[in-house]
Design an enzyme around this catalytic site. Structure first.
Site, PDB file in Angstrom:
ATOM      1  N   ASP A   1      -7.049  -1.390  -4.451  1.00 21.94           N
ATOM      2  CA  ASP A   1      -8.073  -1.038  -3.468  1.00 21.94           C
ATOM      3  C   ASP A   1      -8.972   0.067  -4.009  1.00 21.94           C
ATOM      4  O   ASP A   1     -10.196   0.039  -3.816  1.00 21.94           O
ATOM      5  CB  ASP A   1      -7.440  -0.559  -2.164  1.00 21.94           C
TER       6      ASP A   1
ATOM      7  N   ASP B   1       0.861  -1.182   0.000  1.00 21.31           N
ATOM      8  CA  ASP B   1       0.000   0.000   0.000  1.00 21.31           C
ATOM      9  C   ASP B   1       0.896   1.230   0.000  1.00 21.31           C
ATOM     10  O   ASP B   1       1.998   1.203   0.553  1.00 21.31           O
ATOM     11  CB  ASP B   1      -0.894   0.011   1.236  1.00 21.31           C
TER      12      ASP B   1
END
Length: 169
Positions: A145, A127
């Site tokens: 995401d 991330d």
């Protein structure tokens, strides 16, 4: 629209998401040390390099359970199979999709595949997008995401739109 041409749009969107997700994750992994942070917009947005063993936005990231990884991969694969069936066999069981639904499902498929790729090969997901205001920080996330979230939002909009404005026959 022919059967083959109806597959081009979802494949193109899902492939683009996977490629963009891979390129951005590789760049972050290569050029940003883990847990390092670069301010892009002061007080609002940073690029970080975080490893997420949990689900989207860091949910279920605590602990060291192999069962968690197995379940996350299993659920993601199940979602990808279900979405693929909806996309590539759209007229079975009375389901017909609008262009908005096709785009939304394609985003979800590409995002799920992008994160499963990481989880299967590395056990974690990279991330790198972190938004915040003052001390309030939203969990770091990635392109995959984002695609899943936007796809889910578009599905909700499409459901609301068709429910409140039924198609005329």
């Amino acid at each position: 629209m022919t059967r083959n041409s109806s597959r081009v749009l979802p494949l193109a969107i899902a492939s683009a998401i996977v490629m963009l997700d891979r390129i951005t994750k590789i760049a972050i992994e290569r050029y940003v040390s883990q847990w390092e942070s670069y301010t892009v917009i002061p007080g609002f947005f940073d690029l970080v390099h975080a490893k997420n063993a949990g689900a989207a936005f860091g949910m279920f990231a605590q602990g060291e359970s192999e069962l968690r990884t197995f379940l996350l991969i299993g659920v993601s694969v199940a979602v990808m199979v279900f979405v693929s069936i909806l996309l590539f066999r759209p007229h079975r069981g009375g389901f017909t999709s609008s262009t908005l639904t096709t785009v939304a499902l394609s985003l979800v498929l590409g995002g799920a595949l992008g994160n499963v790729w990481d989880r299967v090969l590395k056990g974690t997901v990279t991330d790198f997008l972190e938004f915040y205001v003052g001390q309030y920080r939203f969990a770091a996330f990635n392109v995959a995401d984002s695609a899943i979230s936007v796809g889910a939002g578009l599905l909700l909009i499409d459901i609301w739109r068709t429910r409140h404005h039924p198609a005329r026959t």
